[in-house]
Design a protein around this motif. Structure first.
Motif, PDB file in Angstrom:
ATOM      1  N   VAL A  46      -4.088   5.645  -5.222  1.00  0.00           N
ATOM      2  CA  VAL A  46      -4.863   5.547  -5.518  1.00  0.00           C
ATOM      3  C   VAL A  46      -4.843   4.177  -4.423  1.00  0.00           C
ATOM      4  O   VAL A  46      -5.707   4.490  -3.827  1.00  0.00           O
ATOM      5  N   SER A  47      -4.181   3.608  -4.507  1.00  0.00           N
ATOM      6  CA  SER A  47      -4.612   2.232  -3.669  1.00  0.00           C
ATOM      7  C   SER A  47      -3.835   1.855  -2.800  1.00  0.00           C
ATOM      8  O   SER A  47      -2.976   1.031  -2.021  1.00  0.00           O
ATOM      9  N   HIS A  71      -7.428  10.756  -0.768  1.00  0.00           N
ATOM     10  CA  HIS A  71      -7.211   9.117  -0.982  1.00  0.00           C
ATOM     11  C   HIS A  71      -7.378   8.823   0.285  1.00  0.00           C
ATOM     12  O   HIS A  71      -7.385   7.486   0.171  1.00  0.00           O
TER      13      HIS A  71
END
Length: 104
Positions: A46-47, A71
């Motif tokens: 996610v990051s 993502h």
């Protein structure tokens, strides 16, 4: 740039991440690399801006590329000799090349 290095269990990717972080610090770059396992990838991605895939996961790279794209990240398969890049400079060069390609 946040870099995620994925391998089967997260052990060998830890060594690569440490080397990339050391090489980035030596060049005063703000890149940060972290290791993850294949099982934790869906959570950790996610990051991330860039996913580096361990060579032993070559058969899964297309799936990981698809997950990364969802993502907004890129994914690259690392060369089989990545673990011999003891100072992380070759891997860092790959990261920088990928960053340049994404910006142009």
């Amino acid at each position: 740039m946040k870099i995620l290095i994925v391998c089967g269990a997260g052990a060998s990717s830890t060594f690569v991440a440490q080397r990339v972080n050391r090489a980035a610090r030596a060049r005063h770059l703000s890149h940060t690399a972290a290791a993850t396992s294949e099982a934790s990838l869906a959570t950790d991605i996610v990051s991330a801006d860039l996913i580096l895939v361990g060579p032993h996961l070559a058969s899964r790279v297309e799936q990981i590329e698809g997950l990364a794209a969802v993502h907004g990240a890129a994914a690259l398969l690392l060369a089989p000799d990545v673990f011999s890049d003891l100072d992380g400079t070759r891997t860092l060069a790959l990261i920088e090349e990928t960053a340049r390609d994404r910006l142009t």
